[in-house]
Structure formats: C-alpha cells, structure tokens
Motif scaffolding. Structure first.
Motif, PDB file in Angstrom:
ATOM      1  N   ALA A 200       0.847  -1.204   0.000  1.00  0.00           N
ATOM      2  CA  ALA A 200       0.000   0.000   0.000  1.00  0.00           C
ATOM      3  C   ALA A 200       0.878   1.248   0.000  1.00  0.00           C
ATOM      4  CB  ALA A 200      -0.902   0.017   1.228  1.00  0.00           C
ATOM      5  N   ILE A 201       0.695   2.092  -0.999  1.00  0.00           N
ATOM      6  CA  ILE A 201       1.299   3.428  -0.990  1.00  0.00           C
ATOM      7  C   ILE A 201       0.638   4.173   0.175  1.00  0.00           C
ATOM      8  CG2 ILE A 201       1.563   5.577  -2.294  1.00  0.00           C
ATOM      9  CD1 ILE A 201       0.955   3.733  -4.846  1.00  0.00           C
ATOM     10  N   THR A 202       1.450   4.724   1.074  1.00  0.00           N
ATOM     11  CA  THR A 202       0.874   5.176   2.345  1.00  0.00           C
ATOM     12  C   THR A 202       1.308   6.598   2.731  1.00  0.00           C
ATOM     13  OG1 THR A 202       0.943   2.837   3.033  1.00  0.00           O
ATOM     14  CG2 THR A 202       0.470   4.460   4.744  1.00  0.00           C
ATOM     15  N   PRO A 203       0.598   7.618   2.222  1.00  0.00           N
ATOM     16  CA  PRO A 203       0.788   8.959   2.780  1.00  0.00           C
ATOM     17  C   PRO A 203       0.059   8.984   4.117  1.00  0.00           C
ATOM     18  CG  PRO A 203      -0.920   8.994   1.077  1.00  0.00           C
ATOM     19  CD  PRO A 203      -0.441   7.563   1.172  1.00  0.00           C
ATOM     20  N   ARG A 204       0.719   9.394   5.179  1.00  0.00           N
ATOM     21  CA  ARG A 204       0.133   9.198   6.517  1.00  0.00           C
ATOM     22  C   ARG A 204      -1.222   9.889   6.664  1.00  0.00           C
ATOM     23  NH1 ARG A 204       3.332   7.812  11.588  1.00  0.00           N
ATOM     24  NH2 ARG A 204       1.643   7.635  13.043  1.00  0.00           N
TER      25      ARG A 204
END
Ligand code: GUN
Ligand code: ZN
Length: 466
Positions: A200-204
């Motif tokens: 998963a690409i994860t921008p917080r």
C-alpha cells in the motif's frame, strides 16, 4: 500435496447483511456440523459434513468441538509501530501524535527494536483472531523490511507500506518526498506479491503531506496501478481545519486526495468521522473504502462515525473495521465491535432527539445498529471486499485461502451475562443459527480475545490459547 479437513460449527457470509435489514441472517451461511477441506492451504471443499465427507474418504480430519469457526478477522487499519504506546494518557489526535507517537515510532529505525516490537505485534494479531491487517508502518526503510520479513515468515495475508510524512512533524521523523519515493519503490519491487504480502502506498494523512509528497504518491500509483493506497481522513476537527487551510482549492478533505488522483478502488481512508454526505457519496461512486475505527474514535475523543449513513443502500460505502491500535486501545477486533455497537447507539440517541424523525432518519437509525450478523460480516467478507481481497480471503468459498478462527463462547468474564445461560442450555446440543447469533453478540459485547481459542493461517494452526 497435503490435504486436511476441519470438522466443526461454521459460520461465514455470502452477502451483505445491510442489504437484508430485518432478516440479516439471509446473508449468512451456517453449518452446525460442517467440513472444510484444505489442500496446500487453499479451500477445496466446504459444506455440511454429511454431504462433503463421503467425497473425501481417507482425508485426515481435525475436529474442533464446542466452538464457532469463522473466517479469520480482517483489521482494515492498524499501526505496527504503536504496539508500545497502547494506553497513552490524555491527548487528542494532534498532540497525541507529537507527544507519544512520533518519538516511539522513530525507535523502529533500529533493527533490533523493530524486530522485537514486530514480533509482539504479530503475536497479538493472532491471539486476537486477526489473520489479515492493512498496516501503517513508519517512514523508515528498516522498519518496513522487518515488517515484511515477519509477515512472510508467518505466511499471513498482509497489506502495508512505507508511511510517509513531511509536514507538521519533528525533523528527526520527517521523510523527504524523494526518499519516500525511492524507498517505497525499493520495497514495492522487493515485497509486493512476495509470499502473501501486498503493498500500500501510504501517505500518513493530509495534514502531514506536502504537495511534493502527494505527487510522489501519485507517481507511484501511476507506475503501479495495481497497488493499494492507505491513509487517514477526517478524523479530528483540528486536523480537518488544518488540511483545508493548506488546500484552499479543495471544498473538503476527500477533495485533497482526489486532487492527486488517489481516490478509487483499493483506496482506504481511515476514520471518516466527519465526512459529509457528499463525501460519502463520492466514496461510494468511486469504489473507495473507509476503515471504521470506533475504539480509537472514542479513546482519542475524535467523534462518532455515522455508520447508518455510510451503509445507505443508495450510496453504500465499502467498509472495513479497524482497531487503529494504538490510537485504539485494544488489539482485539471483538472490542472494536463492542465500541462500534455503542457508537451506533449513541448516533441513534442524537437522531431520536430530533423533534419529528423523518423516514430517512428511521432507516438510518436502523442501520446504525450493529447486529451480530452485520458485525461479523464486517470483520470478514465485508472487510475483504472493501480491501479488494475478497477473491483471496473473507469466507469459506472454494479457492480461497484457509484462514480462520475458532471462538470459544464459554470463555470470557465470569458468567454474569444473559448469554451464558444460553451456553449452559445448549451444552452438548447442536447449535442453531439463532443461538449462534446470540452467542456471537454475547462474545462481542461481553468478551474479548479470551474468546479466541485457535487461529489458523493457510490451513495451519498458528495460535492456540494457553
Ligand atoms: N493520523 C495521522 N497519523 C495517525 C496515527 O498514527 N493514528 C491516528 N489515529 N490518526 C493518525
Ligand atoms: Zn490510524
């Protein structure tokens, strides 16, 4: 090739109980005496014992008695590196992150520290009956390596990825957009599709991402359209005001993620407490999902998620349920169900307080009630659908991975609850679906991970309660 079979009482779901208001059991599949046949971790047959057993003469059968067997639980939103901040005192979201979370997560840059915490994390998942979790890590490469190594070792179906933040964060914990992009790419190439891992690409969250960090996420999604996207959305009023102040071209929080092309199938926004009706509609139309995290929303004082609105049949939003551990104060999704039920009841108090409830209010208020069928569907098939992994896990269909949990309905606190009399009455008897439904409601409201007797991963026993 190894073939085994499990005999016991099975419950899973073949439909969405929110589509069957008033007759939710129509969405369930129940075998009081069932047989699950497994070949190399994959389900090859399932049904009533009397029907299935004759087709598999000679197969070794493990009997699990006096338990309810369900598909393994799916946690749609949890934080690997917060295992040691469970129960931190006294703050709402933004100061809680600064005071407790960033200093602790930073320690996961150290391999030995990360390994120990990660082992503890996975042990707790399995002891809670959780076999799949969409997981936030940290922005540090080593921490992510350790996460994927351990997930692979346990052979669990996990979703996760490097968790990027470069705004409103101490320097020692900040990513740069370039490092976020490069390290994400390294991890994607190495781990996505390795074992049972999914990336998963994860921008917080919107409050913690610069336009450049968002652009890096967008680029990764363009290069790897098959990947998941995991983030937070509309959790806390101070956070939301902060996000909108950063993006004055956006009407609402979801608009920020839309601006960077991130919203669609395989996108999950955690929390969504303060989403507008229009945002819910856009979630629904785009095939994006919300992870409902009631324990966290109560613990951090974030607010009451509008479950009945999100499950409106006109604009049904895909939902997983998440512990959000350590924003949530428990690892067990059974506690999540307990808190979800209470959030629904509180929402109904607010609705009932209006002077003349409209038809819509009444329907929504009915959907706010977390019946046991809706609850356990949400932890299994519903969660799998929201994460677009329902071809792999979520129920006992042939071809799916054999992850399951055996619940002991006699375990838990001393016998003070009404459902314990049902246990006594039904001792040694074949259970009906009505009885199982009552027992499951008792488990979610009165018990906790003490009810988890065994957890199986790919047809192998991975946890047995001591
Ligand atoms: N928003 C950004 N980071 C976090 C986090 O770690 N926990 C919660 N609950 N919300 C967040
Ligand atoms: Zn979270």
């Amino acid at each position: 090739m190894s073939t085994t079979a499990i005999r016991g009482t099975f419950l899973d779901f073949i439909d969405d109980p929110w589509k069957h208001v008033g007759s939710e059991q129509d969405a369930a599949r129940f075998h009081a005496d069932g047989l699950l046949v497994i070949e190399d971790g994959i389900i090859v047959d399932f049904g009533a014992y009397a029907e299935i057993a004759p087709k598999h003469a000679g197969v070794e059968i493990t009997e699990i008695r006096d338990r309810i067997i369900l598909p393994g639980f799916i946690d749609g939103h949890i934080h690997l590196a917060q295992t040691r901040v469970l129960g931190a005192y006294g703050e709402q979201l933004l100061p809680w992150l600064q005071k407790w979370v960033f200093p602790e997560e930073h320690k996961y840059a150290d391999r030995a520290y990360a390994e120990e915490g990660t082992k503890h994390f996975f042990d707790n998942l399995l002891a809670s009956g959780t076999t799949t979790a969409q997981t936030f890590t940290t922005g540090n490469l080593t921490c992510n390596e350790v996460f994927f190594e351990e997930a692979t070792r346990r052979n669990m179906r996990m979703i996760g990825g490097l968790t990027g933040i470069d705004r409103h964060v101490p320097d020692y914990f900040a990513n740069t957009p370039e490092q976020f992009y490069d390290d994400s790419k390294t991890l994607i190439e190495k781990w996505h599709g390795t074992g049972r891992n999914l990336y998963a690409i994860t921008p917080r969250f919107g409050y913690g991402a610069s336009n450049e960090l968002f652009a890096a996420c967008q680029k990764l999604k363009q290069e790897y359209p098959e990947l998941w996207i995991n983030t937070h959305i509309s959790e806390n009023p101070a956070e939301i005001h902060g996000v909108l102040a950063l993006h004055d071209d956006c009407h609402d929080y979801l608009g920020v993620y839309e601006k960077f092309g991130l919203v669609g199938p395989k996108f999950t926004g955690g929390h969504g407490v303060w989403l507008s009706n229009d945002e819910f509609r856009r979630f629904s139309d785009s095939g994006a999902a919300v992870a409902f995290c009631p324990s966290s929303n109560l613990y951090l004082g974030s607010g009451l998620f509008r479950l009945g609105r999100a499950t409106d049949p006109e604009h049904r939003v895909l939902l997983s349920f998440g512990t959000d551990m350590g924003g949530g104060n428990r690892f067990s999704l059974l506690n999540t169900l307990e808190d979800a039920y209470k959030v629904g009841m509180l929402n109904n108090t607010i609705l009932d307080g209006s002077i003349v409830p409209s038809e819509m209010d009444l329907a929504e208020s009915e959907r706010n009630k977390l019946s046991p069928m809706r609850a356990f569907y949400s932890l299994t098939k519903g969660g799998a659908e929201s994460l677009y992994i329902d071809d792999l896990v979520g129920n006992f269909d042939i071809g799916k991975e054999a992850d399951f949990v055996a619940l002991d309905y006699t375990a838990g606190p001393p016998a003070t609850a009404w459902h314990q009399s049902l246990v006594t009455e039904s001792a040694g008897e074949v259970l009906t679906l009505d009885e199982v439904s009552d027992l499951l409601f008792g488990i979610m409201m009165v018990s906790d991970e003490r009810a988890v007797d065994e957890t199986w991963v790919m047809g192998e026993l991975a946890y047995k309660k001591a």
